[in-house]
Structures are given as structure tokens and as C-alpha cells.
Design a protein around this motif. Structure first.
Motif, PDB file in Angstrom:
ATOM      1  N   ASN A 124      -0.569   0.647  -6.481  1.00 48.01           N
ATOM      2  CA  ASN A 124      -1.050  -0.713  -6.226  1.00 48.01           C
ATOM      3  C   ASN A 124      -0.136  -1.465  -5.272  1.00 48.01           C
ATOM      4  O   ASN A 124      -0.593  -2.195  -4.387  1.00 48.01           O
ATOM      5  CB  ASN A 124      -1.187  -1.482  -7.541  1.00 48.01           C
ATOM      6  CG  ASN A 124      -2.322  -0.964  -8.404  1.00 48.01           C
ATOM      7  OD1 ASN A 124      -3.245  -0.323  -7.904  1.00 48.01           O
ATOM      8  ND2 ASN A 124      -2.250  -1.225  -9.691  1.00 48.01           N
ATOM      9  N   GLN A 128      -1.019  -2.673  -1.470  1.00 46.07           N
ATOM     10  CA  GLN A 128      -0.815  -4.070  -1.105  1.00 46.07           C
ATOM     11  C   GLN A 128      -0.069  -4.164   0.224  1.00 46.07           C
ATOM     12  O   GLN A 128      -0.425  -4.954   1.109  1.00 46.07           O
ATOM     13  CB  GLN A 128      -0.034  -4.783  -2.213  1.00 46.07           C
ATOM     14  CG  GLN A 128       0.367  -6.215  -1.897  1.00 46.07           C
ATOM     15  CD  GLN A 128      -0.789  -7.185  -1.854  1.00 46.07           C
ATOM     16  OE1 GLN A 128      -1.813  -6.964  -2.518  1.00 46.07           O
ATOM     17  NE2 GLN A 128      -0.638  -8.261  -1.091  1.00 46.07           N
ATOM     18  N   THR A 183      -8.657  -3.348   2.102  1.00 44.82           N
ATOM     19  CA  THR A 183      -8.701  -3.064   0.667  1.00 44.82           C
ATOM     20  C   THR A 183      -9.999  -2.376   0.267  1.00 44.82           C
ATOM     21  O   THR A 183     -10.068  -1.774  -0.807  1.00 44.82           O
ATOM     22  CB  THR A 183      -8.547  -4.360  -0.140  1.00 44.82           C
ATOM     23  OG1 THR A 183      -9.528  -5.309   0.300  1.00 44.82           O
ATOM     24  CG2 THR A 183      -7.157  -4.954   0.027  1.00 44.82           C
TER      25      THR A 183
END
Length: 278
Positions: A124, A128, A183
Motif C-alpha cells: 500500500n 501510494q 491508482t
């Protein structure tokens, strides 16, 4: 002569007392029960890793605390090792690891019950950085030495080509290329005006702009994550057009810089690419 006889008597008496003090059933084993091996943990995130501090419960009968952290290697093949009542270990990948405390004391050696240590995935955080939380554009870092190197394998990523010896050595039509990741797992390549095509008949040619999905997950081999571009026309690429396949491993990443390795562990050639956020 009298003194000699007195000394002899004292020696005999001392020997008898010493023998009397010994337990006939003494087997020479260490005294007391085996020491317990319980512990607690605390953890914190450090970049893309998790730092865990292990603290053994205090025990006056223990003289050695030995740890196995469950992430490969170790005396039993179960993990990295350390000694001390309080130790700190850095886990570089997420997962559930079996940590074990081994204690030595007056009662012998005790192998404590392995305890699960749950390490959160760094994927994650990596994504990011890669996408900026929405969409982020990267370029080859033409301001550093050797933004591109080439080698035969993960253990030798430079012997085929060690890279430009000075900053600013990339062709202009390669240095201005932009690589955008979202994303939503969509990759977009923008050549601006031209695409630099590798090879003897290559050079600056017509732009090969393309957009395609990518998969994102754990790295197979060295790296903190891996992305694979879906096939498309023109064929997508990052950095160089002659990378061996569509697999790219993220070796390192921050909010401003990234090092990619183009080529899987079985590719026979790997390209290391240094990129910077636009």
C-alpha cells in the motif's frame, strides 16, 4: 614428626567431610527447572519496512536469550537470529512470521513456543508513492550518473552496460519521456515528440504513445513490489524499448525517486532504471 601426623589426620578428615557432602544420587545435571521463554513485541513502520522490538520476560535463572525471527536462515532454518533480553529486528516484507525465543539457564535450554508476528504488507505504501494517491508521472532521471544499466542477472545488473559516466547523457527524445501510473492500475506512456528506439537501426523515431492496464503485487525476486504491463499496440515499455518482457520490479521507491528493474528473474538480461517524479 608430630606435625606431619596431625596434617595427615586433618587431610583425611577433610576428604571424608567432602565425600559426605556429595549426594550419591547426583547425576551432574544443572539445578532447577528449565527457564521459561515468553516474550512481548512492539512494532513501528520505518519506510517500507517494519521494525519489531522483542522483549523477553525477565527470569533470574536465564543467562542467555537467543532469538529466531522466522524470516529465513537461522540455526534451525527458521529465521534471522540475535541474542539479548531485548532485541530489535527489521522485517522487509509483509506476512506472518514464527518468532521463537530460546533460553539457556541453570535448568538447561528451553525452546519457547513459536509466536506469530504479523507484519503488514508494504504494498500500500509502495503504490501510494508510485501513484501519488491518484496519478503520478515519472521520468528517467537524467540528472544522475548511470540512469540506465544493463546486466545478465539480478546478481550482476551492470556488466553489459554500466551506464552514462556523467549526468545529462540521455538522448533528448528519451529524457523527455513521461510514464504515468494511476491508482486504477492504468499505465500511460507519453513520448512528447519522439520515442528513442534501442538497437543498431534505432534512435529518435515516431512516438509510440500508449495506455494500458498493469497488475501490481509482491515482487518475484529482489524488490519491494512488482508491476506487469498488459500487452498493447504499440508495445508498452518503461525507459527502454528493448526490455526483455513487460515485468518491472520496484527495487526502491520514495516520494521523489524510484529504481525499477526491467526483466523477470528468468529473463537472462535485466535493465535497472532510475526515475524521478516529474
Amino acid at each position: 614428626m608430630k606435625n606431619l601426623r596431625n596434617n595427615a589426620v586433618l587431610m583425611l578428615l577433610g576428604g571424608a567431610l567432602l565425600l559426605a557432602s556429595c549426594d550419591k544420587k547426583d547425576t551432574g545435571t544443572l539445578a532447577g527447572p528449565p527457564p521459561a521463554g515468553t516474550f512481548t513485541t512492539t512494532s513501528r513502520t520505518v519506510g517500507l519496512t517494519t521494525e519489531v522490538t522483542f522483549t523477553a520476560a525477565p527470569n533470574p535463572d536465564v543467562y542467555l536469550y537467543h532469538w529466531e525471527f522466522g524470516d529465513g536462515g537461522g540455526t534451525n532454518g527458521t529465521g534471522s537470529v540475535a541474542t539479548g533480553q531485548t532485541v530489535t529486528h527489521v522485517y522487509t516484507k509483509g506476512g506472518t512470521f514464527k518468532a521463537q525465543l530460546i533460553t539457556d539457564g541453570r535448568g538447561g535450554q528451553t525452546f519457547g513456543t513459536p509466536q506469530d508476528v504479523v507484519i503488514p504488507s508494504s504494498l500500500n505504501v509502495v503504490k501510494q508513492y508510485l501513484t501519488g494517491g491518484s496519478s503520478r508521472t515519472w521520468k528517467l532521471d537524467n540528472g544522475v550518473v548511470a540512469p540506465i544499466t544493463v546486466g545478465p542477472s539480478d546478481t550482476d545488473p551492470v556488466s553489459y552496460y554500466g551506464g552514462n559516466p556523467a549526468p545529462g547523457g540521455l538522448p533528448a527524445c528519451q529524457a523527455d519521456d513521461e510514464y504515468t501510473f494511476s491508482t486504477a492500475n492504468v499505465f500511460t506512456y507519453d513520448a512528447k515528440a519522439q520515442t528513442f528506439v534501442a538497437g543498431a537501426t534505432g534512435g529518435c523515431q515516431a512516438p509510440r504513445n500508449v495506455s494500458t492496464p498493469f497488475t501490481f503485487g509482491d515482487s518475484t525476486g529482489p524488490g519491494v513490489a512488482q508491476l506487469t504491463l498488459a500487452s498493447a499496440t504499440p508495445s508498452p515499455f518503461i525507459g527502454v524499448t528493448d526490455a526483455p518482457n513487460l515485468t518491472y520490479r520496484i527495487l526502491s521507491i520514495s516520494n521523489t525517486n524510484m529504481v525499477l528493474r526491467a526483466g523477470s528473474t528468468a529473463a537472462g538480461v535485466v535493465f535497472d532504471l532510475k526515475l524521478v517524479v516529474k
